[in-house]
Design an enzyme around this catalytic site. Structure first.
Site, PDB file in Angstrom:
ATOM      1  N   HIS B  56       0.823  -1.210   0.000  1.00  0.00           N
ATOM      2  CA  HIS B  56       0.000   0.000   0.000  1.00  0.00           C
ATOM      3  C   HIS B  56       0.859   1.262   0.000  1.00  0.00           C
ATOM      4  O   HIS B  56       0.367   2.348   0.308  1.00  0.00           O
ATOM      5  CB  HIS B  56      -0.911   0.027   1.231  1.00  0.00           C
ATOM      6  CG  HIS B  56      -1.755  -1.184   1.407  1.00  0.00           C
ATOM      7  ND1 HIS B  56      -2.639  -1.605   0.447  1.00  0.00           N
ATOM      8  CD2 HIS B  56      -1.844  -2.071   2.423  1.00  0.00           C
ATOM      9  CE1 HIS B  56      -3.253  -2.709   0.872  1.00  0.00           C
ATOM     10  NE2 HIS B  56      -2.785  -3.019   2.058  1.00  0.00           N
ATOM     11  N   HIS B 215      -7.072  -4.478  -1.059  1.00  0.00           N
ATOM     12  CA  HIS B 215      -6.361  -5.722  -1.381  1.00  0.00           C
ATOM     13  C   HIS B 215      -7.019  -6.408  -2.565  1.00  0.00           C
ATOM     14  O   HIS B 215      -6.820  -7.585  -2.811  1.00  0.00           O
ATOM     15  CB  HIS B 215      -6.371  -6.682  -0.200  1.00  0.00           C
ATOM     16  CG  HIS B 215      -6.008  -6.049   1.087  1.00  0.00           C
ATOM     17  ND1 HIS B 215      -6.939  -5.455   1.910  1.00  0.00           N
ATOM     18  CD2 HIS B 215      -4.806  -5.876   1.674  1.00  0.00           C
ATOM     19  CE1 HIS B 215      -6.314  -4.954   2.972  1.00  0.00           C
ATOM     20  NE2 HIS B 215      -5.024  -5.196   2.847  1.00  0.00           N
TER      21      HIS B 215
END
Lengths: 328, 328
Positions: B56, B215
């Site tokens: 991320h 995700h």
């Protein structure tokens, strides 16, 4: 083609409007979207104006602001801006110190900035970037292409202009930075120009383009995908060879082309830094991220600028733009 | 899978080493790569520690530094860090003011940060982010997911801690920011986790995932690709509805998931801002870029945080991290 757009013709205009709305404290949009200019001009300062085809964001509009550019002229995607845009930008930001055009070495850009300079009434000088060591001639360039090193030049000359250097001194400083800068890129995928609607080139799942240009132009050769270590070795080798015997303190910029995650860029930075250090370069400044992109192309470039103490000071000087900001 | 890697097992370690080498003035790598910590700690200050799965970036390590986090614990890609990492980070950065754990609402993260808090000897508090309005329950979460709003919380609470607020005040401030924050995302492509070697999910050339998680978890529904205007309308509608009657001054964050060019992010910002303003929100602060990514996923999220004068001041306070920097 899956993109966040309304229609192909309005992509640039809507994007520029969004940029200006998001960064209204730093930049303003010129009439007819001809240019993005710095909100607060400084009387007597040399005005730095750059520009080129869009699709390389944050280059150039993201570098408009204190300590860097006074204006940026955005062409359509991968298309040169017009002399009219460049002239309008220069007129808007010339505060009495004259205008320095910073031009990447592509035929359209060079020709149009030259025409704009001829049309200008005030003092105008030009500096051309050609930092890409990949090829000596390419799809849109005679001589080497100007790529990510352009950002380094814009930052350092921007600091010089901010410190009060005159037009000739800024031009000479730019030429010096360009001479001290080398880049090379590698693409793992193509990108898709909205108006074209399909990828600029095709690469198989096992290939990469070594020495790619920032518009997806061919590089040195198409080769099988390799490990990060081997890619870094070949990139650093190309740059090191081109520098001849020149070595020393340097800035290492690992620039993402748009589609490569930060995790991989830092991994490439780590691998590249290792090779450069082993070959006699000492990395004293670093920059890692998407700065001179090719839309959503996956890939990255490495740029090395040899730095003396003066260039380090100018690199470190305060900058306040949308994409680079420190010291203020 | 075409990625800049040497081997799957060393991706995280090499990337973290590169991060620490590139940002040595700001951050240090903890022993065994357990955490990234701020180089200069401040005695008596509440220490802010966050973390989560990698992939991320720049979240969280890119937000370590003055005015934001004291440490970040990186798990493997899309995998929670261990309690051992969190404990080690807390011990390294607790400067006498206690530790606030900032936790995105995923079961693994919540459980591990809870265990770390139980193992701690000093004062520890926790704040959980769950700003994603897309779904009430997802692959790895009970309740809403914590997504890009986490960055807003880390910035604002970081400013509060820097200004000398105590642990309970920082925790309460965090809870207030989370309560004032809503996000929603849309994916145009999947991403590929290096260890998996293939895309997390499949999307056809004409589809997008509305409400996607960071995700690649499923969102609200898979829908045909639409215009930026329509996508912005649906995103703003989801956020506006969830805020009920609450309106007012706000921060608008348009966050890229990694594979979408800046040009499209600014175009989405322009379209989103228009819808939000027409629905009673007044955008007073903006942020556009890749901040809470999903590797190279194409797509973006919108985050709105309602701001009062106090929150604006804290947002504007100086910050000096790898990925956010202003005022110093």
């Amino acid at each position: 083609m899956k993109k966040f757009i309304n229609n192909v013709d309005s992509v640039l205009g809507e994007s520029l409007a969004g940029f200006a709305a998001a960064h209204g404290d730093i930049a303003l949009l010129g009439e007819g979207h001809k240019f993005v200019r710095r909100r607060h001009l400084k009387a007597g300062k040399v005005a730095l104006v750059s520009g080129g085809g869009s699709g390389h964001e944050p280059l150039h509009a993201g570098f408009v602001g204190h300590g860097m550019l006074d204006a940026a002229c955005p062409g359509q995607v991968f298309t040169s801006p017009t002399p009219d845009q460049m002239l309008a930008a220069a007129q808007a930001v010339d505060s009495g110190g004259g205008v320095l055009y910073i031009v990447k070495n592509y035929e359209g850009d060079v020709m149009n900035f030259e025409m704009a300079a001829e049309m200008a009434e005030g003092a105008v000088a030009r500096v051309i970037t050609d930092d890409d060591v990949a090829v000596e001639k390419s799809t849109w360039s005679t001589g080497r292409r100007g790529v990510a090193g352009t950002l380094v030049l814009e930052k350092i000359v921007g600091a010089g202009a901010e410190a009060g250097r005159d037009l000739e001194s800024c031009r000479a400083l730019g030429a010096r930075v360009n001479d001290a800068t080398r880049s090379i890129g590698v693409a793992l995928s193509s990108c898709t120009v909205p108006a074209a609607g399909k990828p600029t080139f095709e690469l198989s799942d096992s290939e990469m383009e070594f020495g790619v240009g920032i518009h997806g132009e061919p590089g040195r050769r198409r080769v099988p995908m390799a490990s990060a270590r081997d890619i870094a070795g070949e990139m650093a080798g190309a740059i090191g060879t081109d520098f001849g015997t020149r070595r020393g303190h340097c800035l290492l910029l690992v620039n993402g082309f748009g589609g490569t995650p930060a995790m991989e860029l830092y991994l490439m930075y780590q691998n590249l830094r290792g090779v450069f250090e082993s070959e006699g370069f000492t990395v004293v400044r670093s920059l890692v991220g998407n700065y001179v992109t090719s839309l959503e192309m996956a890939g990255c470039s490495a740029t090395v600028t040899l730095l003396d103490d003066e260039l380090v000071r100018l690199w470190d000087a305060p900058v306040h733009t949308a994409a680079l900001r420190w010291g203020m």
